[in-house]
Design an enzyme around this catalytic site. Structure first.
Site, PDB file in Angstrom:
ATOM      1  N   ALA A 130      14.764  -2.691  -0.988  1.00 16.24           N
ATOM      2  CA  ALA A 130      14.366  -2.720   0.416  1.00 16.24           C
ATOM      3  C   ALA A 130      15.209  -3.710   1.220  1.00 16.24           C
ATOM      4  O   ALA A 130      14.910  -4.913   1.269  1.00 16.24           O
ATOM      5  CB  ALA A 130      12.880  -3.061   0.521  1.00 16.24           C
ATOM      6  N   LEU A 131      16.249  -3.173   1.838  1.00 15.98           N
ATOM      7  CA  LEU A 131      17.144  -3.986   2.662  1.00 15.98           C
ATOM      8  C   LEU A 131      17.085  -3.540   4.128  1.00 15.98           C
ATOM      9  O   LEU A 131      16.928  -4.355   5.028  1.00 15.98           O
ATOM     10  CB  LEU A 131      18.584  -3.861   2.123  1.00 15.98           C
ATOM     11  N   GLY A 137      20.539  -1.792   9.971  1.00 16.22           N
ATOM     12  CA  GLY A 137      20.984  -0.831   8.966  1.00 16.22           C
ATOM     13  C   GLY A 137      22.369  -1.232   8.492  1.00 16.22           C
ATOM     14  O   GLY A 137      22.515  -2.058   7.571  1.00 16.22           O
ATOM     15  N   ASP A 242      27.683  -3.584  -4.894  1.00 25.41           N
ATOM     16  CA  ASP A 242      29.005  -3.461  -5.535  1.00 25.41           C
ATOM     17  C   ASP A 242      28.929  -2.562  -6.770  1.00 25.41           C
ATOM     18  O   ASP A 242      29.818  -1.793  -7.064  1.00 25.41           O
ATOM     19  CB  ASP A 242      29.485  -4.840  -6.017  1.00 25.41           C
ATOM     20  N   ARG A 270      32.805  38.560  -6.960  1.00 24.05           N
ATOM     21  CA  ARG A 270      32.505  39.209  -5.678  1.00 24.05           C
ATOM     22  C   ARG A 270      33.570  40.263  -5.355  1.00 24.05           C
ATOM     23  O   ARG A 270      34.738  39.924  -5.098  1.00 24.05           O
ATOM     24  CB  ARG A 270      32.476  38.143  -4.573  1.00 24.05           C
ATOM     25  N   ILE A 342      33.119  30.054   0.700  1.00 21.10           N
ATOM     26  CA  ILE A 342      33.449  31.066  -0.321  1.00 21.10           C
ATOM     27  C   ILE A 342      32.226  31.942  -0.615  1.00 21.10           C
ATOM     28  O   ILE A 342      32.355  33.148  -0.855  1.00 21.10           O
ATOM     29  CB  ILE A 342      33.993  30.365  -1.604  1.00 21.10           C
ATOM     30  N   GLU A 368      23.791   3.178   1.593  1.00 17.54           N
ATOM     31  CA  GLU A 368      24.544   2.146   0.845  1.00 17.54           C
ATOM     32  C   GLU A 368      25.894   1.866   1.506  1.00 17.54           C
ATOM     33  O   GLU A 368      26.909   1.694   0.847  1.00 17.54           O
ATOM     34  CB  GLU A 368      24.694   2.552  -0.631  1.00 17.54           C
ATOM     35  N   GLU A 372      32.181   4.456   7.637  1.00 14.86           N
ATOM     36  CA  GLU A 372      32.864   3.507   8.531  1.00 14.86           C
ATOM     37  C   GLU A 372      32.774   2.086   7.966  1.00 14.86           C
ATOM     38  O   GLU A 372      33.721   1.298   8.061  1.00 14.86           O
ATOM     39  CB  GLU A 372      32.236   3.547   9.932  1.00 14.86           C
TER      40      GLU A 372
HETATM   41  C1  LIG Z   1      18.664   9.289   2.248  1.00 16.16           C
HETATM   42  C2  LIG Z   1      18.684   7.828   2.558  1.00 16.16           C
HETATM   43  C3  LIG Z   1      18.223   6.920   1.611  1.00 16.16           C
HETATM   44  C4  LIG Z   1      18.203   5.540   1.883  1.00 16.16           C
HETATM   45  N1  LIG Z   1      17.669   4.668   0.966  1.00 16.16           N
HETATM   46  C5  LIG Z   1      17.593   3.352   1.269  1.00 16.16           C
HETATM   47  C6  LIG Z   1      16.979   2.425   0.362  1.00 16.16           C
HETATM   48  O1  LIG Z   1      16.472   2.809  -0.694  1.00 16.16           O
HETATM   49  N2  LIG Z   1      16.935   1.117   0.719  1.00 16.16           N
HETATM   50  C7  LIG Z   1      17.463   0.647   1.875  1.00 16.16           C
HETATM   51  O2  LIG Z   1      17.406  -0.549   2.118  1.00 16.16           O
HETATM   52  N3  LIG Z   1      18.040   1.498   2.767  1.00 16.16           N
HETATM   53  C8  LIG Z   1      18.115   2.832   2.490  1.00 16.16           C
HETATM   54  N4  LIG Z   1      18.682   3.711   3.391  1.00 16.16           N
HETATM   55  C9  LIG Z   1      19.166   3.201   4.663  1.00 16.16           C
HETATM   56  C10 LIG Z   1      20.668   3.242   4.765  1.00 16.16           C
HETATM   57  O3  LIG Z   1      21.257   2.267   3.967  1.00 16.16           O
HETATM   58  C11 LIG Z   1      21.015   3.131   6.252  1.00 16.16           C
HETATM   59  O4  LIG Z   1      20.659   4.374   6.837  1.00 16.16           O
HETATM   60  C12 LIG Z   1      22.476   2.818   6.496  1.00 16.16           C
HETATM   61  O5  LIG Z   1      22.784   1.514   6.112  1.00 16.16           O
HETATM   62  C13 LIG Z   1      22.836   3.018   7.972  1.00 16.16           C
HETATM   63  O6  LIG Z   1      21.935   2.311   8.766  1.00 16.16           O
HETATM   64  P1  LIG Z   1      21.233   3.055  10.019  1.00 16.16           P
HETATM   65  O7  LIG Z   1      20.642   4.341   9.542  1.00 16.16           O
HETATM   66  O8  LIG Z   1      20.343   2.079  10.661  1.00 16.16           O
HETATM   67  O9  LIG Z   1      22.428   3.436  10.955  1.00 16.16           O
HETATM   68  P2  LIG Z   1      23.223   2.429  11.921  1.00 16.16           P
HETATM   69  O10 LIG Z   1      23.395   1.100  11.294  1.00 16.16           O
HETATM   70  O11 LIG Z   1      22.598   2.496  13.268  1.00 16.16           O
HETATM   71  O12 LIG Z   1      24.646   3.129  11.946  1.00 16.16           O
HETATM   72  C14 LIG Z   1      24.835   4.395  12.624  1.00 16.16           C
HETATM   73  C15 LIG Z   1      26.256   4.806  12.412  1.00 16.16           C
HETATM   74  O13 LIG Z   1      27.127   3.861  12.987  1.00 16.16           O
HETATM   75  C16 LIG Z   1      28.397   3.996  12.383  1.00 16.16           C
HETATM   76  N5  LIG Z   1      28.948   2.683  12.075  1.00 16.16           N
HETATM   77  C17 LIG Z   1      28.440   1.722  11.291  1.00 16.16           C
HETATM   78  N6  LIG Z   1      29.259   0.649  11.242  1.00 16.16           N
HETATM   79  C18 LIG Z   1      30.320   0.953  12.030  1.00 16.16           C
HETATM   80  C19 LIG Z   1      31.511   0.274  12.397  1.00 16.16           C
HETATM   81  N7  LIG Z   1      31.791  -0.953  11.922  1.00 16.16           N
HETATM   82  N8  LIG Z   1      32.365   0.890  13.245  1.00 16.16           N
HETATM   83  C20 LIG Z   1      32.099   2.133  13.736  1.00 16.16           C
HETATM   84  N9  LIG Z   1      31.004   2.834  13.405  1.00 16.16           N
HETATM   85  C21 LIG Z   1      30.121   2.248  12.578  1.00 16.16           C
HETATM   86  C22 LIG Z   1      28.203   4.831  11.092  1.00 16.16           C
HETATM   87  O14 LIG Z   1      28.701   6.145  11.315  1.00 16.16           O
HETATM   88  C23 LIG Z   1      26.720   4.872  10.953  1.00 16.16           C
HETATM   89  O15 LIG Z   1      26.256   6.040  10.291  1.00 16.16           O
HETATM   90  C24 LIG Z   1      18.696   5.086   3.128  1.00 16.16           C
HETATM   91  C25 LIG Z   1      19.168   6.008   4.082  1.00 16.16           C
HETATM   92  C26 LIG Z   1      19.150   7.353   3.808  1.00 16.16           C
HETATM   93  C27 LIG Z   1      19.639   8.306   4.878  1.00 16.16           C
END
Ligand SMILES: Cc1cc2nc3c(=O)[nH]c(=O)nc-3n(C[C@H](O)[C@H](O)[C@H](O)COP(=O)(O)OP(=O)(O)OC[C@H]3O[C@@H](n4cnc5c(N)ncnc54)[C@H](O)[C@@H]3O)c2cc1C
Length: 390
Positions: A130-131, A137, A242, A270, A342, A368, A372
């Protein structure tokens, strides 16, 4: 398993090839029934984890260091690749046992390992990591969940979202800001039975797996549940990632291999224009591009795993891990998209294997560390190496 030649690569040892063959046979026999129909992923994950625990596969996710086992990233990647090729949900169930317990393996004391790992290895308990938070995010350092010191532990308050296994998990490694200080973070093991632990909302995603927003309402967490030092929370989180980032690449690789297998089988049968689809050179070009994407991904994934296994427990492989995750997930998206093309209409028919792959791959480019973020990590590493070389 179609192409097995990579099992002979120098990044892998004979014991890895033997494990891969055994797991592939186990998965072919058991995974379809354990996964079942889409719709009740909670029950499917509980079945999968229990069966994998009983069969001994979870030892790879949560090794017993006291018994002389090691956290072997090559085995972890192989396991994820093979399970993902059979079913994305099987990979997910396995991966969460590892991601949710990796911090205990890496930073736990022997006592903490005895407390938190046996149930994960046996498949009786499910783990989570849980991060992420609603406003933290990609920018995980902006977290606001707070651990406040007490005489014998911490009071934990805040909200985490997108938490895989949220709603069914028994224990979570939770990252928080210590006493609300801007720069000090902490990693705590939290039992889901702790008073004040609330599953606030279940979250549905396009390739369903158990997930929720969880909340901590002034939970008391004893000092004995802290992993690493006070102030080292982000180090614990990033070191765990990592390890697991190359394994996300491995899972994507498994999905891509399945997509190629499905596309090849379809192209070979096919009927089209007096022959079969696979006779057409534009189809052959797609299949060739898919095969190159798969091999380059495998090279980067197993290079990262080999680098970590060779260097040992405390080693960081930030650049290799980011490259493996970035390339393998992006390439798998492209491979699966070509497979859909395909297959024609069958590629988008709900419930077909390739349609499922199309939904399963998408989130891997986001979680994870989005693609980007991986590019930023790689560029920073390059800049550091360049500065050192001058
Ligand atoms: C299926 C799934 C499972 C997950 N499981 C877990 C879990 O078990 N534990 C946990 O802690 N989290 C989990 N997450 C959360 C996941 O790690 C976050 O969704 C991810 O870190 C992105 O954060 P956000 O969704 O808040 O998007 P945001 O942080 O709002 O980012 C949105 C978009 O901004 C863009 N972006 C980011 N950085 C940059 C940059 N430097 N420059 C330009 N563009 C950028 C990327 O395209 C990104 O997708 C999960 C997410 C999903 C979808």
């Amino acid at each position: 398993m179609s192409d097995k030649s990579y099992l002979e690569w120098p990044f892998l040892q004979p014991r890895h090839a033997a494990m891969a063959q055994a797991l592939d046979a186990w998965a072919a026999e058991n995974v379809p029934d354990l996964v079942g129909e889409e719709g009740d992923e909670d029950a499917a994950c509980l079945r999968l984890v229990e069966a994998m625990g009983q069969a001994g596969w979870l030892a790879v996710a949560a090794p017993d260091l006291e018994a002389g086992e090691q956290l072997d990233l090559t085995s972890l990647c192989l396991t994820r690749e093979i399970l993902a090729r059979h079913a994305g949900l099987a990979d997910f169930a396995f991966a969460m046992q590892g991601l949710g317990s990796g911090a205990v393996v890496l930073f736990g004391t022997p006592e903490q390992r005895r407390t938190w790992l046996p149930g994960i290895r046996s498949g009786e308990r499910l783990a989570g990591f849980a991060l992420s938070e609603p406003d933290a995010g990609s920018d995980a350092g902006a977290m606001t969940t707070t651990a406040t010191r007490t005489l014998d532990g911490y009071r934990l308050s805040g909200r985490k979202t997108w938490i895989s296994n949220g709603g069914i998990g028994h224990q979570f490694v939770v990252f928080a800001r210590l006493d609300g200080e801007a720069r000090s973070t902490i990693a705590l093991m939290v039992d889901a039975q702790t008073p004040g632990f609330v599953t606030e909302e279940r979250i549905d995603i396009c390739a369903p797996h158990p997930m929720a927003t969880i909340r901590f309402d002034d939970c008391f967490i004893p000092e004995s549940a802290r992993l690493g030092d006070e102030g080292a929370g982000m180090k614990v989180a990033l070191s765990t990632l990592d390890i697991f980032r190359p394994s996300v690449g491995a899972a994507a690789l498994g999905l891509a291999r399945r997509a190629l297998d499905e596309a090849q089988a379809h192209a070979a049968r096919r009927p089209m224009f007096g022959g079969v689809l696979g006779d057409l050179q534009l189809t052959q070009a797609k299949l060739a591009e898919m095969a190159v994407d798969i091999d380059t991904s495998a090279l980067l994934v197993y290079r990262a795993a080999w680098a970590r296994d060779r260097a040992g427990m405390g080693a960081r492989i930030t650049r290799e891990a980011a490259m493996a995750k970035l390339h393998a997930t992006e390439a798998a998206q492209s491979v699966i998209d070509k497979s859909v093309q395909i297959m024609g209409g069958l590629g988008v028919r709900v419930g077909t294997p390739v349609e499922r792959l199309y939904r399963e791959i998408r989130a891997m480019r986001i979680y994870e560390g989005a693609s980007e973020v991986q590019k930023v990590v790689i560029a920073r590493q390059l800049a550091g190496e360049f500065a050192k070389s001058r």
